[in-house]
Design an enzyme around this catalytic site. Structure first.
Site, mmCIF file in Angstrom:
data_model
loop_
_atom_site.group_PDB
_atom_site.id
_atom_site.type_symbol
_atom_site.label_atom_id
_atom_site.label_comp_id
_atom_site.label_asym_id
_atom_site.label_seq_id
_atom_site.Cartn_x
_atom_site.Cartn_y
_atom_site.Cartn_z
ATOM 1 N N ARG A 121 -27.181 33.490 -22.097
ATOM 2 C CA ARG A 121 -25.668 32.742 -22.202
ATOM 3 C C ARG A 121 -24.586 32.982 -23.184
ATOM 4 N NH1 ARG A 121 -27.620 32.078 -18.462
ATOM 5 N NH2 ARG A 121 -28.151 29.828 -16.390
ATOM 6 N N LYS A 157 -18.364 64.665 -16.026
ATOM 7 C CA LYS A 157 -18.351 63.190 -16.335
ATOM 8 C C LYS A 157 -17.265 62.872 -16.259
ATOM 9 C CE LYS A 157 -20.148 59.985 -19.727
ATOM 10 N NZ LYS A 157 -20.460 59.579 -21.207
ATOM 11 N N SER A 170 -24.557 39.356 -9.322
ATOM 12 C CA SER A 170 -23.655 40.192 -8.496
ATOM 13 C C SER A 170 -23.224 41.596 -9.655
ATOM 14 C CB SER A 170 -23.382 39.501 -7.034
ATOM 15 O OG SER A 170 -21.826 39.308 -7.320
ATOM 16 N N LEU A 217 -29.431 30.159 -6.768
ATOM 17 C CA LEU A 217 -29.072 29.642 -7.604
ATOM 18 C C LEU A 217 -27.203 30.764 -7.830
ATOM 19 C CD1 LEU A 217 -31.594 29.601 -10.388
ATOM 20 C CD2 LEU A 217 -30.288 27.748 -8.658
ATOM 21 N N HIS A 218 -26.908 31.997 -6.880
ATOM 22 C CA HIS A 218 -25.910 32.230 -7.071
ATOM 23 C C HIS A 218 -25.050 31.762 -5.424
ATOM 24 C CE1 HIS A 218 -22.724 35.020 -7.642
ATOM 25 N NE2 HIS A 218 -23.593 36.745 -8.145
ATOM 26 N N VAL A 225 -28.534 19.745 -7.573
ATOM 27 C CA VAL A 225 -26.925 19.298 -6.383
ATOM 28 C C VAL A 225 -26.113 20.261 -6.114
ATOM 29 C CG1 VAL A 225 -25.276 17.997 -5.781
ATOM 30 C CG2 VAL A 225 -27.089 16.967 -6.644
ATOM 31 N N TYR A 273 -22.786 22.565 -7.503
ATOM 32 C CA TYR A 273 -21.911 21.831 -8.794
ATOM 33 C C TYR A 273 -23.034 22.326 -9.834
ATOM 34 C CZ TYR A 273 -20.105 18.678 -5.658
ATOM 35 O OH TYR A 273 -19.065 18.022 -4.926
ATOM 36 N N HIS A 321 -22.075 25.551 -13.483
ATOM 37 C CA HIS A 321 -21.901 27.009 -13.559
ATOM 38 C C HIS A 321 -22.218 27.203 -14.723
ATOM 39 C CE1 HIS A 321 -19.806 30.459 -14.218
ATOM 40 N NE2 HIS A 321 -19.523 29.893 -12.558
ATOM 41 N N ARG A 376 -11.882 27.814 -8.146
ATOM 42 C CA ARG A 376 -11.720 28.725 -6.820
ATOM 43 C C ARG A 376 -11.794 27.565 -5.979
ATOM 44 N NH1 ARG A 376 -16.020 33.093 -7.914
ATOM 45 N NH2 ARG A 376 -16.826 30.429 -9.233
ATOM 46 N N THR A 405 -27.260 18.332 -17.073
ATOM 47 C CA THR A 405 -26.613 19.884 -16.855
ATOM 48 C C THR A 405 -25.047 19.915 -17.617
ATOM 49 O OG1 THR A 405 -26.095 18.826 -14.114
ATOM 50 C CG2 THR A 405 -25.130 20.516 -14.397
ATOM 51 N N ASP A 434 -18.621 26.992 -4.453
ATOM 52 C CA ASP A 434 -19.461 26.713 -3.045
ATOM 53 C C ASP A 434 -19.354 24.972 -2.952
ATOM 54 O OD1 ASP A 434 -20.634 29.940 -3.470
ATOM 55 O OD2 ASP A 434 -21.457 28.826 -4.913
ATOM 56 N N ARG A 439 -28.854 49.796 -21.768
ATOM 57 C CA ARG A 439 -30.327 49.972 -22.104
ATOM 58 C C ARG A 439 -30.324 49.168 -23.083
ATOM 59 N NH1 ARG A 439 -34.872 48.876 -23.633
ATOM 60 N NH2 ARG A 439 -36.230 50.584 -23.622
HETATM 61 N N1 HAX Z 1 -27.664 20.030 -10.740
HETATM 62 C C1 HAX Z 1 -28.535 19.478 -10.870
HETATM 63 N N2 HAX Z 1 -29.206 19.942 -11.549
HETATM 64 C C2 HAX Z 1 -28.882 20.924 -12.578
HETATM 65 C C3 HAX Z 1 -27.392 21.134 -11.773
HETATM 66 C C4 HAX Z 1 -27.283 20.601 -10.608
HETATM 67 N N3 HAX Z 1 -26.512 21.056 -9.977
HETATM 68 N N4 HAX Z 1 -26.634 22.635 -12.784
HETATM 69 C C5 HAX Z 1 -27.570 22.574 -13.744
HETATM 70 N N5 HAX Z 1 -28.763 21.284 -13.049
HETATM 71 C C6 HAX Z 1 -29.876 21.670 -14.257
HETATM 72 C C7 HAX Z 1 -30.333 22.925 -14.727
HETATM 73 O O1 HAX Z 1 -31.465 23.498 -13.357
HETATM 74 C C8 HAX Z 1 -30.731 22.840 -15.782
HETATM 75 O O2 HAX Z 1 -32.415 22.025 -15.381
HETATM 76 P P1 HAX Z 1 -33.207 22.267 -16.643
HETATM 77 O O3 HAX Z 1 -32.884 22.123 -18.057
HETATM 78 O O4 HAX Z 1 -34.389 21.205 -16.575
HETATM 79 O O5 HAX Z 1 -34.196 23.893 -16.356
HETATM 80 C C9 HAX Z 1 -29.740 21.999 -16.857
HETATM 81 O O6 HAX Z 1 -28.913 21.646 -15.929
HETATM 82 C C10 HAX Z 1 -29.226 22.846 -17.659
HETATM 83 O O7 HAX Z 1 -28.724 23.740 -16.978
HETATM 84 P P2 HAX Z 1 -26.747 23.715 -17.037
HETATM 85 O O8 HAX Z 1 -27.072 24.550 -18.605
HETATM 86 O O9 HAX Z 1 -25.786 23.442 -17.037
HETATM 87 O O10 HAX Z 1 -26.971 25.785 -16.291
HETATM 88 P P3 HAX Z 1 -27.261 27.150 -16.385
HETATM 89 O O11 HAX Z 1 -26.598 28.178 -16.236
HETATM 90 O O12 HAX Z 1 -28.891 26.656 -16.723
HETATM 91 O O13 HAX Z 1 -27.091 27.405 -14.545
HETATM 92 C C11 HAX Z 1 -26.119 27.057 -11.902
HETATM 93 C C12 HAX Z 1 -26.190 27.335 -13.545
HETATM 94 C C13 HAX Z 1 -25.178 27.085 -11.916
HETATM 95 C C14 HAX Z 1 -27.351 27.740 -12.006
HETATM 96 C C15 HAX Z 1 -27.138 25.398 -11.771
HETATM 97 O O14 HAX Z 1 -25.761 24.759 -12.829
HETATM 98 C C16 HAX Z 1 -27.480 25.024 -11.014
HETATM 99 O O15 HAX Z 1 -28.261 25.395 -10.134
HETATM 100 N N6 HAX Z 1 -26.205 24.341 -10.344
HETATM 101 C C17 HAX Z 1 -26.682 24.336 -8.479
HETATM 102 C C18 HAX Z 1 -26.612 26.170 -7.575
HETATM 103 C C19 HAX Z 1 -25.504 26.459 -8.194
HETATM 104 O O16 HAX Z 1 -24.130 25.546 -6.990
HETATM 105 N N7 HAX Z 1 -25.033 27.539 -7.673
HETATM 106 C C20 HAX Z 1 -23.624 27.998 -7.347
HETATM 107 C C21 HAX Z 1 -22.747 28.859 -9.303
HETATM 108 C C22 HAX Z 1 -22.087 29.415 -8.178
HETATM 109 C C23 HAX Z 1 -22.406 30.944 -8.064
HETATM 110 O O17 HAX Z 1 -22.671 31.677 -8.744
HETATM 111 N N8 HAX Z 1 -21.761 31.030 -6.701
HETATM 112 O O18 HAX Z 1 -22.213 31.960 -6.285
#
Ligand code: HAX
Length: 463
Positions: A69, A188, A270, A299-300, A341, A344, A346, A355, A396, A404, A450
């Protein structure tokens, strides 16, 4: 000013220029792009020379352990994300892009192919540029026979994302870059040219690949319901090939959807996967296939399919006269069962995704959706309640809706109800950012990626 901002700003600050089209638009685009290369190559060398020894900040062990990150480790030309103001395309907000980028004949949302042009060159194409660019995409939009056979022979139970990744990989049969490289005919300095041609070929064929997958998976195969028209734009052809809705609003929704989902700077899975694989000089088809496989992660991009399922199951589990407390209870039940959830949060954003806001604005302007679609109304209510619940939940970093959260419900509204297909539509769009960057990767002669990995023992020793 950050390193990346310094790199991008000169292009972003330029007054927006308009170029007159020549015979073939991607030829025109290629010519326009070629004019931008020397300046950007010089800038790249200057940054390398003058800033090469400067630090962009320390790497913390928490970053090494935490999915990198905030680690600044990649150049991305077209867009940059700010945690609070959201995505900017060459410095422009989504709304500004909607104002400056050409739409279809007769008006409508900005065209995704105009976004491609803008991301690649930093310049706003003229209407004429875009009409001929759309026409060329249409001209190149058909599938070679072997790819039709390949797709027809995949089991319809295979996830549509796996199908599109396979098809895009196989399209490397058409790669001019791969052929010329193998024959030792490119150096190149001109890698970017066949890369450019491959990217246009790939972009042109993605709608028909996606439509074929839809046809085979959900309609038992056979002929597609529509044909590619040379006078139609990229999204309209996609809509015609899919044949799920005759509503003119659906085509316009697709234009917006495809333009919005195209690029979100370089660090997302991606985009980064495409860039990483491309850095080994894999051709654009193989590179983007890798990107699609990353997009297929829940997650994406796969969240696109998860959100609608989640909303429909919420709707089903609540009384028909549900109130905000019922929504809260449902959200808590998801969280308490250890699930996220979907839609929700990012990794970078710390406010509602612009968006998401642009899609909601689109829907609000259409009473058929905003006033008469109960599923959409639930999405809207949820977008107000979920941030409160996620904040109370306390884990979160960003409790707000991402892109999404809204896309699936709009597809559902127009009759595109097969949720497993949603990420495929995302994959048609996502080519825009990673492919424009891949062309830049080759134009700037970026090296193979690398980075350094460490064992946990060596982390402790070093830190
Ligand atoms: N619901 C519940 N818990 C959530 C959450 C959500 N929507 N978003 C984050 N958290 C949790 C994480 O799982 C993490 O828990 P742990 O410490 O137990 O591992 C904690 O909160 C901290 O996470 P974060 O720092 O807020 O978020 P990350 O940067 O690690 O992850 C994600 C970002 C998008 C993957 C994450 O918010 C998530 O899993 N969201 C739900 C899935 C989602 O909507 N994905 C699409 C993202 C947009 C995208 O790429 N679209 O293509």
């Amino acid at each position: 000013m950050s390193f990346i901002a310094r790199f991008i700003t000169p292009l972003a600050r330029k007054p927006t220029l308009h170029f007159k089209s020549v015979r073939h638009s991607s030829t025109a685009l290629k010519e326009v792009f070629e004019t931008v290369i020397p300046e950007q190559r010089a800038l790249f060398q200057k940054v390398k020379r003058e800033y090469g020894d400067k630090s962009l900040g320390e790497t913390k062990v928490s970053q090494l352990l935490g999915g990198m990150r905030g680690l600044k480790c990649m150049v991305w030309k077209g867009s940059q994300l700010d945690a609070y103001t959201g995505i900017r395309f060459h410095g422009k907000t989504i709304q500004q892009c909607q104002e400056i980028l050409p739409g279809p004949v007769g008006g409508g949302e900005m065209l995704p192919e105009a976004m491609f042009w803008f991301l690649l060159t930093g310049m706003v194409p003229s209407e004429e540029n875009i009409r001929t660019f759309s026409a060329e995409l249409a001209e190149k939009g058909d599938l070679p026979d072997y790819l039709v056979t390949l797709l027809d022979n995949l089991p319809p139970t295979l996830h549509p994302m796996t199908q599109i990744a396979i098809a895009v990989s196989a399209l490397n049969h058409e790669s001019v870059f791969a052929k010329l490289y193998e024959q030792g005919k490119i150096t190149k300095a001109n890698y970017w040219e066949p890369t450019f041609d491959d990217c246009i070929t790939l972009m042109a064929k993605l709608p028909i690949i996606a439509a074929k997958i839809y046809q085979n998976t959900y309609r038992g195969g056979g002929q597609l319901p529509g044909k590619i028209a040379r006078d139609a734009d990229w999204a309209m052809n996609f809509s015609n090939l899919l044949g799920v809705s005759k509503d003119a609003d659906f085509v316009d929704f697709l234009r917006l959807y495809l333009a919005l989902h195209g690029d979100h700077e370089g660090g997302n899975v991606s985009a980064h996967a495409t860039h990483l694989v491309g850095s080994a000089l894999a051709d654009p088809m193989l590179s983007y296939s890798a990107g699609l496989q990353g997009l297929a992660g829940p997650l994406h991009g796969l969240t696109a399919q998860e959100v609608l399922r989640f909303i429909l199951s919420m709707k089903e589990s609540m009384p028909s006269d549900y109130n905000p407390d019922d929504i809260k209870t449902y959200l808590w039940s998801v969280l308490n069962s250890g699930h996220v959830v979907p839609g929700y949060g990012h990794a970078v954003l710390r406010k509602p995704d612009p968006r998401f806001e642009a899609l909601i604005k689109y829907a609000r302007e259409r009473p058929a959706i905003s006033e008469h679609d109960d599923t959409f109304k639930l999405v809207l209510q949820c977008s107000e309640i979920a941030p409160l619940v996620l904040t109370e939940h306390g884990k979160t970093s960003n409790p707000f809706p991402n892109v999404d959260a809204a896309s699936g419900v709009l597809m559902h509204h127009f009759g595109l109800t097969q949720t497993m297909f949603y990420t495929v539509a995302f994959g048609v769009s996502r080519c825009i950012g990673p492919l424009t960057q891949l062309i830049w990767d080759r134009a700037l002669g970026l090296p193979i990626e690398r980075p350094k990995s460490l064992t946990l023992e060596s982390v402790m020793e070093t830190a």
